[in-house]
Design an enzyme around this catalytic site. Structure first.
Site, PDB file in Angstrom:
ATOM      1  N   GLY A 165      59.734  45.327  42.734  1.00 29.49           N
ATOM      2  CA  GLY A 165      59.539  45.634  44.148  1.00 29.49           C
ATOM      3  C   GLY A 165      60.315  44.794  45.145  1.00 29.49           C
ATOM      4  N   ASP A 190      52.744  31.774  34.977  1.00 37.18           N
ATOM      5  CA  ASP A 190      51.594  32.260  35.738  1.00 37.18           C
ATOM      6  C   ASP A 190      51.362  31.251  36.850  1.00 37.18           C
ATOM      7  N   ARG A 226      49.097  30.680  38.737  1.00 40.52           N
ATOM      8  CA  ARG A 226      47.767  30.075  38.853  1.00 40.52           C
ATOM      9  C   ARG A 226      47.699  28.751  38.102  1.00 40.52           C
ATOM     10  N   PHE A 268      44.428  44.565  45.458  1.00 35.65           N
ATOM     11  CA  PHE A 268      43.967  45.931  45.191  1.00 35.65           C
ATOM     12  C   PHE A 268      42.961  46.282  46.278  1.00 35.65           C
ATOM     13  N   TYR A 313      48.096  41.438  58.031  1.00 35.71           N
ATOM     14  CA  TYR A 313      46.633  41.373  58.144  1.00 35.71           C
ATOM     15  C   TYR A 313      46.127  39.944  58.030  1.00 35.71           C
ATOM     16  N   LYS A 338      46.416  35.569  52.509  1.00 37.26           N
ATOM     17  CA  LYS A 338      47.681  35.550  53.253  1.00 37.26           C
ATOM     18  C   LYS A 338      47.529  34.724  54.539  1.00 37.26           C
ATOM     19  N   PRO A 391      56.492  41.432  55.486  1.00 33.42           N
ATOM     20  CA  PRO A 391      56.948  42.820  55.439  1.00 33.42           C
ATOM     21  C   PRO A 391      55.913  43.738  56.071  1.00 33.42           C
TER      22      PRO A 391
HETATM   23  C1  HXC Z   1      37.816  46.296  42.302  1.00 29.04           C
HETATM   24  C2  HXC Z   1      39.041  45.084  40.752  1.00 29.04           C
HETATM   25  C3  HXC Z   1      40.097  46.024  40.819  1.00 29.04           C
HETATM   26  C4  HXC Z   1      39.952  47.131  41.720  1.00 29.04           C
HETATM   27  C5  HXC Z   1      40.653  44.455  39.404  1.00 29.04           C
HETATM   28  N1  HXC Z   1      39.425  44.150  39.864  1.00 29.04           N
HETATM   29  N2  HXC Z   1      41.086  45.601  39.974  1.00 29.04           N
HETATM   30  N3  HXC Z   1      37.917  45.208  41.479  1.00 29.04           N
HETATM   31  N4  HXC Z   1      38.790  47.232  42.435  1.00 29.04           N
HETATM   32  N5  HXC Z   1      40.873  48.050  41.855  1.00 29.04           N
HETATM   33  C6  HXC Z   1      38.602  43.016  39.466  1.00 29.04           C
HETATM   34  C7  HXC Z   1      38.269  43.058  37.978  1.00 29.04           C
HETATM   35  O1  HXC Z   1      37.181  43.912  37.713  1.00 29.04           O
HETATM   36  C8  HXC Z   1      37.914  41.592  37.721  1.00 29.04           C
HETATM   37  O2  HXC Z   1      36.635  41.274  38.198  1.00 29.04           O
HETATM   38  C9  HXC Z   1      38.889  40.847  38.622  1.00 29.04           C
HETATM   39  O3  HXC Z   1      39.313  41.785  39.627  1.00 29.04           O
HETATM   40  C10 HXC Z   1      40.110  40.358  37.857  1.00 29.04           C
HETATM   41  O4  HXC Z   1      40.693  41.455  37.188  1.00 29.04           O
HETATM   42  P1  HXC Z   1      41.635  41.284  35.910  1.00 29.04           P
HETATM   43  O5  HXC Z   1      42.176  42.629  35.580  1.00 29.04           O
HETATM   44  O6  HXC Z   1      40.891  40.534  34.844  1.00 29.04           O
HETATM   45  O7  HXC Z   1      42.730  40.274  36.489  1.00 29.04           O
HETATM   46  P2  HXC Z   1      44.211  39.954  36.020  1.00 29.04           P
HETATM   47  O8  HXC Z   1      44.499  40.526  34.648  1.00 29.04           O
HETATM   48  O9  HXC Z   1      44.420  38.525  36.266  1.00 29.04           O
HETATM   49  O10 HXC Z   1      45.112  40.851  37.025  1.00 29.04           O
HETATM   50  C11 HXC Z   1      45.159  40.570  38.375  1.00 29.04           C
HETATM   51  C12 HXC Z   1      45.128  41.867  39.190  1.00 29.04           C
HETATM   52  C13 HXC Z   1      46.292  42.819  38.780  1.00 29.04           C
HETATM   53  C14 HXC Z   1      45.256  41.442  40.654  1.00 29.04           C
HETATM   54  C15 HXC Z   1      43.825  42.587  38.998  1.00 29.04           C
HETATM   55  O11 HXC Z   1      46.278  43.996  39.571  1.00 29.04           O
HETATM   56  C16 HXC Z   1      47.637  42.193  38.904  1.00 29.04           C
HETATM   57  O12 HXC Z   1      48.086  41.517  38.004  1.00 29.04           O
HETATM   58  N6  HXC Z   1      48.309  42.386  40.035  1.00 29.04           N
HETATM   59  C17 HXC Z   1      49.664  41.782  40.293  1.00 29.04           C
HETATM   60  C18 HXC Z   1      50.517  42.708  41.111  1.00 29.04           C
HETATM   61  C19 HXC Z   1      49.869  43.056  42.420  1.00 29.04           C
HETATM   62  O13 HXC Z   1      48.682  42.954  42.637  1.00 29.04           O
HETATM   63  N7  HXC Z   1      50.723  43.519  43.341  1.00 29.04           N
HETATM   64  C20 HXC Z   1      50.288  43.876  44.667  1.00 29.04           C
HETATM   65  C21 HXC Z   1      50.993  43.074  45.650  1.00 29.04           C
HETATM   66  S1  HXC Z   1      51.103  44.106  47.072  1.00 29.04           S
HETATM   67  P3  HXC Z   1      35.318  41.245  37.202  1.00 29.04           P
HETATM   68  O14 HXC Z   1      34.203  40.863  38.087  1.00 29.04           O
HETATM   69  O15 HXC Z   1      35.203  42.646  36.636  1.00 29.04           O
HETATM   70  O16 HXC Z   1      35.632  40.218  36.145  1.00 29.04           O
HETATM   71  C22 HXC Z   1      50.398  43.299  48.389  1.00 29.04           C
HETATM   72  C23 HXC Z   1      50.426  43.924  49.744  1.00 29.04           C
HETATM   73  C24 HXC Z   1      50.448  45.419  49.692  1.00 29.04           C
HETATM   74  O17 HXC Z   1      49.892  42.262  48.271  1.00 29.04           O
HETATM   75  C25 HXC Z   1      50.253  46.025  51.039  1.00 29.04           C
HETATM   76  C26 HXC Z   1      50.358  47.528  50.839  1.00 29.04           C
HETATM   77  C27 HXC Z   1      50.464  48.281  52.081  1.00 29.04           C
HETATM   78  P1  NAP Z   2      54.637  43.966  43.269  1.00 28.20           P
HETATM   79  O1  NAP Z   2      55.843  44.751  42.892  1.00 28.20           O
HETATM   80  O2  NAP Z   2      53.329  44.326  42.663  1.00 28.20           O
HETATM   81  O3  NAP Z   2      54.968  42.437  43.045  1.00 28.20           O
HETATM   82  C1  NAP Z   2      54.068  41.450  42.735  1.00 28.20           C
HETATM   83  C2  NAP Z   2      54.788  40.474  41.826  1.00 28.20           C
HETATM   84  O4  NAP Z   2      53.974  39.315  41.658  1.00 28.20           O
HETATM   85  C3  NAP Z   2      55.067  41.049  40.451  1.00 28.20           C
HETATM   86  O5  NAP Z   2      56.434  40.898  40.135  1.00 28.20           O
HETATM   87  C4  NAP Z   2      54.211  40.197  39.523  1.00 28.20           C
HETATM   88  O6  NAP Z   2      54.906  39.953  38.287  1.00 28.20           O
HETATM   89  C5  NAP Z   2      54.053  38.915  40.309  1.00 28.20           C
HETATM   90  N1  NAP Z   2      52.817  38.203  39.979  1.00 28.20           N
HETATM   91  C6  NAP Z   2      51.553  38.656  40.157  1.00 28.20           C
HETATM   92  N2  NAP Z   2      50.676  37.759  39.706  1.00 28.20           N
HETATM   93  C7  NAP Z   2      51.398  36.704  39.240  1.00 28.20           C
HETATM   94  C8  NAP Z   2      51.047  35.464  38.657  1.00 28.20           C
HETATM   95  N3  NAP Z   2      49.771  35.125  38.447  1.00 28.20           N
HETATM   96  N4  NAP Z   2      52.040  34.608  38.301  1.00 28.20           N
HETATM   97  C9  NAP Z   2      53.354  34.953  38.499  1.00 28.20           C
HETATM   98  N5  NAP Z   2      53.737  36.116  39.051  1.00 28.20           N
HETATM   99  C10 NAP Z   2      52.765  36.989  39.412  1.00 28.20           C
HETATM  100  O7  NAP Z   2      54.380  44.042  44.853  1.00 28.20           O
HETATM  101  P2  NAP Z   2      55.379  43.986  46.114  1.00 28.20           P
HETATM  102  O8  NAP Z   2      55.007  45.117  46.986  1.00 28.20           O
HETATM  103  O9  NAP Z   2      56.784  43.846  45.675  1.00 28.20           O
HETATM  104  O10 NAP Z   2      54.889  42.668  46.811  1.00 28.20           O
HETATM  105  C11 NAP Z   2      55.717  41.519  46.956  1.00 28.20           C
HETATM  106  C12 NAP Z   2      55.182  40.672  48.089  1.00 28.20           C
HETATM  107  O11 NAP Z   2      55.221  41.410  49.312  1.00 28.20           O
HETATM  108  C13 NAP Z   2      53.733  40.242  47.901  1.00 28.20           C
HETATM  109  O12 NAP Z   2      53.589  38.923  48.382  1.00 28.20           O
HETATM  110  C14 NAP Z   2      52.981  41.213  48.780  1.00 28.20           C
HETATM  111  O13 NAP Z   2      51.752  40.701  49.190  1.00 28.20           O
HETATM  112  C15 NAP Z   2      53.951  41.375  49.929  1.00 28.20           C
HETATM  113  N6  NAP Z   2      53.760  42.598  50.738  1.00 28.20           N
HETATM  114  C16 NAP Z   2      54.200  43.784  50.287  1.00 28.20           C
HETATM  115  C17 NAP Z   2      54.108  44.908  51.109  1.00 28.20           C
HETATM  116  C18 NAP Z   2      54.642  46.232  50.709  1.00 28.20           C
HETATM  117  O14 NAP Z   2      54.642  47.169  51.508  1.00 28.20           O
HETATM  118  N7  NAP Z   2      55.144  46.401  49.511  1.00 28.20           N
HETATM  119  C19 NAP Z   2      53.511  44.796  52.378  1.00 28.20           C
HETATM  120  C20 NAP Z   2      53.048  43.549  52.792  1.00 28.20           C
HETATM  121  C21 NAP Z   2      53.196  42.454  51.969  1.00 28.20           C
HETATM  122  P3  NAP Z   2      54.136  39.877  36.865  1.00 28.20           P
HETATM  123  O15 NAP Z   2      53.195  41.025  36.840  1.00 28.20           O
HETATM  124  O16 NAP Z   2      55.269  39.959  35.895  1.00 28.20           O
HETATM  125  O17 NAP Z   2      53.436  38.552  36.847  1.00 28.20           O
END
Ligand code: HXC
Ligand code: NAP
Length: 295
Positions: free
Chosen positions: A34, A80, A82, A112, A162, A177, A203
């Protein structure tokens, strides 16, 4: 006539002089998907060596391929954010290959959509742990190394608007954030004397093919996203990348502790008579609240 903000120059053009980052190394978290991949690409086009750090091998591979297509020197390292030890090990790997990176892009985040009343403690903890704690751990390790080496550096952390408006349906991410923005403001002052510059880059809506299914599903509820933006279009990744390269370049050095929003003025879009209120549950397509169910 209302045709909105014009489309940007195409992918491949650079905002800065070619070679602006020759000899520099950029360490970017989440740079394999992304927006992170988009930001890494713009640094790569300007000559930077790229280090991509994230958890999933398929994301690291995708990032590496994209950098190779541009012709950049790139390594990937599983990490990771974290886990502070994992970050330290990743910076060691980067250092062995390229020396200490001059630029850190804190792009990785977790998110999410979920109404707050359905959010489990672990769901809150997971998002805050990755988005806020992970960003601090990366910044801390990077900053300590530069302070120790007496070298200047630049940090750009990707935020979200936000952070200051609140984010219904995203309470965990919005709070995290807000912490990232605040941390940036604090550390810009603390580390200014060491020559370390820190900014936040926000963004607006930048849809892309790597969005998680949860985020994608949420966005699909709005069919025409362009007409919902004052600019009459969403953002294109290169526009965010250009802003990041400017902030980390010699031309942006005196900008520090700042939050730069690249969103076509979308966050300011409000009036005192907004459209009728739709509950967050309804907006997210959730049924009635059930105290026995987590989601
Ligand atoms: C409610 C949820 C959920 C959902 C996960 N959980 N998804 N709860 N609704 N949709 C809960 C799980 O039930 C669990 O709680 C806890 O969150 C942790 O979930 P895990 O799957 O065990 O976590 P993990 O494997 O560490 O994965 C983390 C993750 C996953 C956040 C859930 O989606 C991920 O790895 N995301 C990385 C990429 C990402 O999120 N990108 C978005 C960035 S975009 P319990 O209680 O059941 O244990 C952004 C801005 C976008 O930030 C703006 C858009 C306009
Ligand atoms: P994305 O494609 O889901 O990117 C998230 C990235 O974070 C993935 O490459 C993921 O890689 C990495 N990541 C997640 N958990 C991690 C962990 N524990 N350790 C190391 N890496 C981890 O989402 P995106 O839309 O490009 O978002 C990028 C940034 O823009 C984020 O900060 C998001 O909040 C911000 N943002 C996006 C938007 C939008 O419209 N897209 C709007 C506002 C803000 P792995 O899964 O390989 O770990």
């Amino acid at each position: 006539m209302t045709s909105g903000i014009p489309a940007p120059p195409p992918v491949g053009e650079t905002a800065l002089k070619p070679g602006s980052f020759d000899g520099d190394t950029v360490f970017i978290t989440g740079g394999g998907t992304g927006l992170g991949k988009g930001i890494a690409s713009e640094f790569a086009r300007l000559g930077a060596n790229i280090v991509i750090a994230s958890r999933k091998p398929e994301h690291l591979e995708a990032g590496h391929e994209a950098m190779a297509e541009i012709g950049a020197e790139c390594i990937t390292v599983q990490c990771d954010i974290r886990d502070p030890d994992s970050i330290s090990a990743a910076l060691d790997v980067a250092g062995e290959r390229f020396g200490l990176p001059r630029v850190l892009i804190n792009n990785a985040a977790a998110n999410f959509p979920v109404p707050a009343e359905d959010m489990s403690p672990n769901a809150w903890r997971t998002v805050v742990d990755i988005t806020l704690n992970g960003t601090f751990f990366c910044t801390r390790e990077f900053g300590r190394r530069h302070i120790g080496a007496e070298s200047s550096a630049s940090v750009v952390s990707v935020g979200a608007s936000y952070a200051w408006t609140g984010g219904p349906g995203f309470a965990h991410s919005a709070a995290a954030k807000a912490g990232v923005k605040n941390m940036t403001e604090t550390l810009a002052v603390e580390w200014g004397p060491y020559g370390i510059q820190l900014n936040c880059l926000v963004p607006g809506l930048f849809p892309h093919e790597d969005m998680t299914a949860d985020i994608q599903g949420n966005l699909e509820r709005t069919h025409d996203k362009d007409v919902c933006q004052p600019a009459l279009r969403v953002g294109q990744r290169q526009e965010l990348g250009w802003a990041a390269t400017f902030l980390a370049s010699p031309y942006g050095q005196f900008i520090t502790g700042h939050t730069l929003t690249v969103d076509g003025a979308n966050w300011q879009r409000r009036v005192l008579t907004n459209p009728p209120v739709v509950s967050t549950r309804e907006q997210l397509g959730k049924g009635p609240f059930d105290p026995d169910q987590k989601r």
